[in-house]
Write a protein that holds these residues in place. Sequence first.
Motif, mmCIF file in Angstrom:
data_model
loop_
_atom_site.group_PDB
_atom_site.id
_atom_site.type_symbol
_atom_site.label_atom_id
_atom_site.label_comp_id
_atom_site.label_asym_id
_atom_site.label_seq_id
_atom_site.Cartn_x
_atom_site.Cartn_y
_atom_site.Cartn_z
ATOM 1 N N ASN A 17 0.822 -1.209 0.000
ATOM 2 C CA ASN A 17 0.000 0.000 0.000
ATOM 3 C C ASN A 17 0.860 1.265 0.000
ATOM 4 O O ASN A 17 0.514 2.267 -0.631
ATOM 5 C CB ASN A 17 -0.933 0.012 1.210
ATOM 6 C CG ASN A 17 -2.104 -0.943 1.038
ATOM 7 O OD1 ASN A 17 -2.466 -1.297 -0.085
ATOM 8 N ND2 ASN A 17 -2.693 -1.367 2.143
ATOM 9 N N THR A 18 1.985 1.230 0.715
ATOM 10 C CA THR A 18 2.878 2.384 0.741
ATOM 11 C C THR A 18 3.489 2.621 -0.637
ATOM 12 O O THR A 18 3.599 3.765 -1.093
ATOM 13 C CB THR A 18 3.994 2.181 1.784
ATOM 14 O OG1 THR A 18 3.396 2.072 3.082
ATOM 15 C CG2 THR A 18 4.966 3.346 1.777
ATOM 16 N N ILE A 19 3.883 1.536 -1.301
ATOM 17 C CA ILE A 19 4.429 1.667 -2.656
ATOM 18 C C ILE A 19 3.394 2.313 -3.572
ATOM 19 O O ILE A 19 3.702 3.256 -4.324
ATOM 20 C CB ILE A 19 4.833 0.286 -3.220
ATOM 21 C CG1 ILE A 19 5.926 -0.353 -2.357
ATOM 22 C CG2 ILE A 19 5.290 0.415 -4.666
ATOM 23 C CD1 ILE A 19 7.245 0.342 -2.378
ATOM 24 N N ARG A 20 2.171 1.846 -3.497
ATOM 25 C CA ARG A 20 1.114 2.388 -4.345
ATOM 26 C C ARG A 20 0.824 3.842 -3.993
ATOM 27 O O ARG A 20 0.557 4.668 -4.883
ATOM 28 C CB ARG A 20 -0.153 1.536 -4.195
ATOM 29 C CG ARG A 20 -0.006 0.139 -4.815
ATOM 30 C CD ARG A 20 -1.162 -0.750 -4.458
ATOM 31 N NE ARG A 20 -1.033 -2.059 -5.112
ATOM 32 C CZ ARG A 20 -1.733 -3.147 -4.768
ATOM 33 N NH1 ARG A 20 -2.612 -3.066 -3.773
ATOM 34 N NH2 ARG A 20 -1.557 -4.281 -5.419
ATOM 35 N N HIS A 21 0.887 4.161 -2.694
ATOM 36 C CA HIS A 21 0.653 5.539 -2.274
ATOM 37 C C HIS A 21 1.747 6.456 -2.818
ATOM 38 O O HIS A 21 1.477 7.588 -3.243
ATOM 39 C CB HIS A 21 0.613 5.612 -0.748
ATOM 40 C CG HIS A 21 0.129 6.933 -0.216
ATOM 41 N ND1 HIS A 21 -1.040 7.531 -0.633
ATOM 42 C CD2 HIS A 21 0.673 7.784 0.692
ATOM 43 C CE1 HIS A 21 -1.204 8.673 -0.014
ATOM 44 N NE2 HIS A 21 -0.178 8.866 0.792
ATOM 45 N N ASN A 22 2.978 5.978 -2.826
ATOM 46 C CA ASN A 22 4.087 6.758 -3.396
ATOM 47 C C ASN A 22 3.860 7.024 -4.881
ATOM 48 O O ASN A 22 4.193 8.108 -5.386
ATOM 49 C CB ASN A 22 5.409 6.034 -3.188
ATOM 50 C CG ASN A 22 5.867 6.061 -1.743
ATOM 51 O OD1 ASN A 22 5.462 6.919 -0.960
ATOM 52 N ND2 ASN A 22 6.719 5.113 -1.375
ATOM 53 N N HIS A 23 3.296 6.056 -5.559
ATOM 54 C CA HIS A 23 2.961 6.260 -6.979
ATOM 55 C C HIS A 23 1.916 7.374 -7.121
ATOM 56 O O HIS A 23 2.059 8.264 -7.969
ATOM 57 C CB HIS A 23 2.406 4.965 -7.589
ATOM 58 C CG HIS A 23 3.443 3.919 -7.868
ATOM 59 N ND1 HIS A 23 4.652 4.213 -8.432
ATOM 60 C CD2 HIS A 23 3.423 2.568 -7.678
ATOM 61 C CE1 HIS A 23 5.359 3.098 -8.574
ATOM 62 N NE2 HIS A 23 4.634 2.084 -8.126
ATOM 63 N N ARG A 24 0.878 7.298 -6.281
ATOM 64 C CA ARG A 24 -0.204 8.283 -6.392
ATOM 65 C C ARG A 24 0.289 9.700 -6.114
ATOM 66 O O ARG A 24 -0.206 10.667 -6.702
ATOM 67 C CB ARG A 24 -1.340 7.924 -5.422
ATOM 68 C CG ARG A 24 -2.158 6.711 -5.828
ATOM 69 C CD ARG A 24 -3.433 6.607 -5.032
ATOM 70 N NE ARG A 24 -3.188 6.335 -3.628
ATOM 71 C CZ ARG A 24 -3.078 5.108 -3.108
ATOM 72 N NH1 ARG A 24 -3.212 4.039 -3.900
ATOM 73 N NH2 ARG A 24 -2.859 4.933 -1.826
ATOM 74 N N LEU A 25 1.272 9.829 -5.221
ATOM 75 C CA LEU A 25 1.818 11.139 -4.882
ATOM 76 C C LEU A 25 2.864 11.615 -5.879
ATOM 77 O O LEU A 25 3.334 12.754 -5.792
ATOM 78 C CB LEU A 25 2.443 11.095 -3.476
ATOM 79 C CG LEU A 25 1.480 10.857 -2.310
ATOM 80 C CD1 LEU A 25 2.256 10.739 -1.009
ATOM 81 C CD2 LEU A 25 0.449 11.981 -2.219
ATOM 82 N N GLY A 26 3.223 10.742 -6.806
ATOM 83 C CA GLY A 26 4.230 11.114 -7.785
ATOM 84 C C GLY A 26 5.649 11.051 -7.248
ATOM 85 O O GLY A 26 6.586 11.602 -7.861
ATOM 86 N N LEU A 27 5.846 10.375 -6.119
ATOM 87 C CA LEU A 27 7.178 10.261 -5.523
ATOM 88 C C LEU A 27 7.980 9.115 -6.135
ATOM 89 O O LEU A 27 9.211 9.110 -6.075
ATOM 90 C CB LEU A 27 7.073 10.044 -4.002
ATOM 91 C CG LEU A 27 6.401 11.173 -3.210
ATOM 92 C CD1 LEU A 27 6.257 10.771 -1.747
ATOM 93 C CD2 LEU A 27 7.215 12.458 -3.333
#
Length: 250
Positions: A17-27
């Motif tokens: 979930n953290t990996i996916r969240h980083n994607h959503r934030l553009g990080l």
Amino acid sequence: MAWSTRELANLAGTTVNTIRHNHRLGLLDVPERKYNGYKEYEVRHLVRVLRIRRLVDLGVPLSQIGEVGAGGDSTPDALRELDAELAANIERLQQARSDIASILRDSAPADAPAGFESVASRLSEADNSIIHITKQFYDEDALADLLKMVETDTQAVSAEIDALPADADDATRQRLAEQLAPDLARNMIAYPWINDPGEHLSQSEHLTQQTFFEALVELYNPAQLDVFGRATVLAQEQLDGADDESGESG
């Protein structure tokens, strides 16, 4: 070598979930996909996730990671601001530990007003509530004086007033007022700011008076309020009488 999302998360010590969240934030860049649709993460993705984790561990908000991680001109200022916030948090946590130690040592209620742990267990619910409110309106000097007042309070009289029923007879009210008045008079002499608290207030005097009036009416019953009022008048009369005697002897 390429890794799946789950494999990357395991290698980086984080979650899918953290990996996916980083994607959503553009990080974190989204990698290419295999023929079967699964993402293929490379070393650069692992390094990026680890760098993000490092900044998160330092306390950098996710909204600032891109800017801070890029090492721009604003990075030192951002880190100094973060350091100041961490120092404030450390101070708050240290104070919380100290307060908890006091609560345990004095067997005080967990929600006892800070600084009043040593006396909180012998105060009524109403008195504790008033002290909580007082802390919002008065400075540290006034609160230190208030603690001294409570410590030297005549506990027997206070306990009887705490238990006073709303329909208490006039004789009982007058007796308690007469017993309470000397303590009030001594406090007025020892702490003159009681009658002129302006320099010790953190809020306007009007708001302070209004708040305490409403609090007293809600927290104490009519008989208790009557005792407080009578005792205050008696205490002032005692002070006025002492002033008159002093003037005559002079």
